[in-house]
Design an enzyme around this catalytic site. Structure first.
Site, mmCIF file in Angstrom:
data_model
loop_
_atom_site.group_PDB
_atom_site.id
_atom_site.type_symbol
_atom_site.label_atom_id
_atom_site.label_comp_id
_atom_site.label_asym_id
_atom_site.label_seq_id
_atom_site.Cartn_x
_atom_site.Cartn_y
_atom_site.Cartn_z
ATOM 1 N N TYR A 1 11.570 -2.575 3.391
ATOM 2 C CA TYR A 1 10.664 -1.720 4.185
ATOM 3 C C TYR A 1 11.418 -1.021 5.316
ATOM 4 O O TYR A 1 11.270 0.184 5.517
ATOM 5 C CB TYR A 1 9.546 -2.609 4.732
ATOM 6 C CG TYR A 1 8.473 -1.941 5.561
ATOM 7 C CD1 TYR A 1 7.265 -1.549 4.974
ATOM 8 C CD2 TYR A 1 8.622 -1.748 6.928
ATOM 9 C CE1 TYR A 1 6.252 -0.967 5.740
ATOM 10 C CE2 TYR A 1 7.624 -1.167 7.696
ATOM 11 C CZ TYR A 1 6.442 -0.780 7.093
ATOM 12 O OH TYR A 1 5.444 -0.211 7.857
ATOM 13 N N HIS B 1 1.625 -9.591 -6.632
ATOM 14 C CA HIS B 1 2.184 -10.376 -5.522
ATOM 15 C C HIS B 1 2.846 -11.649 -6.058
ATOM 16 O O HIS B 1 3.350 -12.459 -5.279
ATOM 17 C CB HIS B 1 1.080 -10.804 -4.546
ATOM 18 C CG HIS B 1 0.617 -9.728 -3.600
ATOM 19 N ND1 HIS B 1 1.460 -8.809 -3.042
ATOM 20 C CD2 HIS B 1 -0.614 -9.472 -3.081
ATOM 21 C CE1 HIS B 1 0.769 -8.006 -2.238
ATOM 22 N NE2 HIS B 1 -0.483 -8.379 -2.250
ATOM 23 N N ARG C 1 -2.337 -0.880 9.829
ATOM 24 C CA ARG C 1 -2.427 -1.366 11.211
ATOM 25 C C ARG C 1 -1.551 -0.483 12.089
ATOM 26 O O ARG C 1 -2.025 0.473 12.676
ATOM 27 C CB ARG C 1 -2.034 -2.848 11.290
ATOM 28 C CG ARG C 1 -2.332 -3.501 12.650
ATOM 29 C CD ARG C 1 -1.919 -4.962 12.640
ATOM 30 N NE ARG C 1 -0.479 -5.142 12.468
ATOM 31 C CZ ARG C 1 0.402 -5.234 13.466
ATOM 32 N NH1 ARG C 1 0.001 -5.208 14.709
ATOM 33 N NH2 ARG C 1 1.698 -5.397 13.195
ATOM 34 N N ARG D 1 10.391 -7.171 3.311
ATOM 35 C CA ARG D 1 10.326 -6.726 4.699
ATOM 36 C C ARG D 1 10.836 -7.841 5.595
ATOM 37 O O ARG D 1 10.746 -9.026 5.242
ATOM 38 C CB ARG D 1 8.848 -6.413 5.026
ATOM 39 C CG ARG D 1 8.609 -5.763 6.349
ATOM 40 C CD ARG D 1 7.113 -5.502 6.560
ATOM 41 N NE ARG D 1 6.873 -4.726 7.758
ATOM 42 C CZ ARG D 1 5.687 -4.465 8.264
ATOM 43 N NH1 ARG D 1 4.590 -4.920 7.667
ATOM 44 N NH2 ARG D 1 5.558 -3.754 9.367
ATOM 45 N N SER E 1 2.164 -9.192 10.767
ATOM 46 C CA SER E 1 1.236 -8.366 9.983
ATOM 47 C C SER E 1 0.200 -9.255 9.275
ATOM 48 O O SER E 1 -0.987 -8.939 9.249
ATOM 49 C CB SER E 1 2.033 -7.541 8.967
ATOM 50 O OG SER E 1 1.195 -6.667 8.268
ATOM 51 N N THR F 1 0.845 -1.200 0.000
ATOM 52 C CA THR F 1 0.000 0.000 0.000
ATOM 53 C C THR F 1 0.879 1.249 0.000
ATOM 54 O O THR F 1 0.615 2.215 -0.720
ATOM 55 C CB THR F 1 -0.909 -0.014 1.245
ATOM 56 O OG1 THR F 1 -1.452 -1.329 1.411
ATOM 57 C CG2 THR F 1 -2.027 0.998 1.142
HETATM 58 P P1 A3P Z 1 1.632 -3.693 9.956
HETATM 59 O O1 A3P Z 1 0.582 -4.749 9.971
HETATM 60 O O2 A3P Z 1 2.943 -4.168 10.511
HETATM 61 O O3 A3P Z 1 1.195 -2.424 10.582
HETATM 62 P P2 A3P Z 1 0.575 -4.365 2.553
HETATM 63 O O4 A3P Z 1 0.286 -2.995 2.094
HETATM 64 O O5 A3P Z 1 1.605 -5.072 1.723
HETATM 65 O O6 A3P Z 1 -0.661 -5.143 2.764
HETATM 66 O O7 A3P Z 1 1.328 -4.221 3.961
HETATM 67 C C1 A3P Z 1 0.612 -3.804 5.081
HETATM 68 C C2 A3P Z 1 1.598 -3.331 6.114
HETATM 69 O O8 A3P Z 1 2.117 -2.056 5.705
HETATM 70 C C3 A3P Z 1 0.923 -3.105 7.457
HETATM 71 O O9 A3P Z 1 1.937 -3.338 8.427
HETATM 72 C C4 A3P Z 1 0.530 -1.654 7.347
HETATM 73 O O10 A3P Z 1 0.252 -1.036 8.575
HETATM 74 C C5 A3P Z 1 1.768 -1.074 6.690
HETATM 75 N N1 A3P Z 1 1.520 0.195 6.007
HETATM 76 C C6 A3P Z 1 0.415 0.587 5.340
HETATM 77 N N2 A3P Z 1 0.569 1.833 4.877
HETATM 78 C C7 A3P Z 1 1.788 2.251 5.247
HETATM 79 C C8 A3P Z 1 2.509 3.474 5.067
HETATM 80 N N3 A3P Z 1 1.981 4.493 4.415
HETATM 81 N N4 A3P Z 1 3.750 3.547 5.580
HETATM 82 C C9 A3P Z 1 4.298 2.500 6.250
HETATM 83 N N5 A3P Z 1 3.658 1.346 6.478
HETATM 84 C C10 A3P Z 1 2.417 1.204 5.976
#
Ligand code: A3P
Length: 331
Positions: free
Chosen positions: A227, A141, A297, A163, A171, A76
């Site tokens: 990450y 993915h 999250r 990551r 996560s 994201t």
């Molecule tokens: P956590 O669950 O550790 O908080 P993806 O986008 O691949 O599904 O990954 C989701 C993870 O990226 C989650 O980690 C989410 O909180 C974190 N995330 C989402 N937006 C983010 C941002 N703008 N900057 C940093 N981390 C982010």
């Protein structure tokens, strides 16, 4: 099923049905549905069907850029950053320059950069991707070896974001708890599956290694990001990303703090609080509506320390070390 074939009205698939033709493949239970091992990658049955369609029917273009991630590695965030960087000539970031309301303020980052394999392509045909103008920013993915072969043949550039695996398993477990009704997997059970390599699009080490090896062989084609490094120095990495996307920041932009503005706009704090990301539900796979907020999250490095025992951490570290040995990739 052929691409775009319409199901009967009474049998509209949810995307989670079993596909009898996949039964000879090895299967594992444990997560929210049966996983099948397709060419060394754990997928759900509808995901395999979608991957087959993508490999047969997706038409890459030489100037496509693919954002590739293992799930929960910051997809994201990367989508937001790449979109903001690539489109800043007509959607300026920060004060001045016109361009109206920035799309990241009104659209979920997941919707600004489409996945090639999602929504499942037997439910939503690939024509939507064909209709996009060049230069397309797309995401996936899929592990490198399952990408349509034309991606490499045409030299499409790829940004890969990985990551620290201990944060990924935490996560993933939280995410599945949030988006899956009656998800009953305890953390230690999810952890055991993960270290066994059984996780969606996994094993995670194969996923990382596929893109790492391609990056080592051809660094101009694959930008390899982590990450944790990006969190530690987002400015440096956003500049790197802009160079890779062939839209480097000008001295004028640097002087006007545009890089800092991009980092701020795409930060967890900013994005997670926007109404478009903090409320509402959307179905981005086909048959599985999820809350928009489920992609946000904590957004922290090292949250695994709040969940994994020392023994669990050592176990995962050991398997990752063993699997990555000799590759030059470390976490
Ligand atoms: P956590 O669950 O550790 O908080 P993806 O986008 O691949 O599904 O990954 C989701 C993870 O990226 C989650 O980690 C989410 O909180 C974190 N995330 C989402 N937006 C983010 C941002 N703008 N900057 C940093 N981390 C982010």
């Amino acid at each position: 099923m052929a691409q775009g074939q319409q199901p009967d009205a009474e049998s509209i698939p949810t995307g989670e049905e079993e596909d009898d033709s996949l039964v000879p493949l090895p299967t594992r239970e444990g997560w929210w549905t049966t996983f099948v091992l397709y060419q060394g990658c754990w997928l759900t049955c509808p995901a395999v069907t979608s991957v087959l369609l993508v490999r047969d029917h997706f038409a890459p273009r030489h100037d496509d850029v693919l954002l590739a991630t293992y799930p929960k590695c910051g997809t994201t965030w990367l989508k937001a950053l790449a979109f903001a960087v690539a489109n800043r000539s007509h959607h300026p970031v920060g004060g001045g320059g016109g361009g109206g309301v920035h799309p990241l303020l009104t659209s979920h980052p997941q919707d600004l950069v489409p996945f090639i394999e999602l929504p499942f392509r037997h439910l939503h045909p690939l024509t939507a991707l064909d209709a996009l103008p060049s230069r397309r920013l797309l995401s996936t993915h899929l592990p490198h070896h399952l990408l349509p072969p034309r991606v490499d043949e045409l030299g499409c550039r790829i940004v890969y974001l990985c990551r620290e695996p201990k944060d990924v398993v935490i996560s993933t477990w939280h995410y599945m708890n949030k988006v899956t009704d009656d998800f009953s997997l305890e953390l230690d059970e999810a952890f055991d599956l993960f270290v066994d390599g059984v996780s969606i699009y996994g094993p995670i080490w194969n996923h990382c290694l596929g893109y790492w090896n391609k990056h080592v062989a051809d660094p101009d084609t694959v930008l390899f990001l982590k990450y944790d490094d990006m969190m530690a120095d987002p400015i440096k990495h956003v500049k790197k990303l802009a160079e890779f996307l062939r839209v480097p920041f000008t001295d004028e932009e640097v002087g006007a703090s545009v890089v800092e503005e991009v980092v701020r706009l795409c930060s967890f704090e900013k994005l997670s609080r926007l109404p478009v990301n903090s409320s509402g539900v959307a179905d981005r796979t086909g048959g599985r509506p999820m809350e928009n907020s489920s992609y946000f999250r904590k957004g922290k490095v090292g949250d695994w320390k709040n969940y994994l025992t020392e023994e669990m951490a050592k176990k995962l570290d050991a398997i990752i070390e063993e699997k990555l040995k000799g590759s030059g990739l470390t976490f």
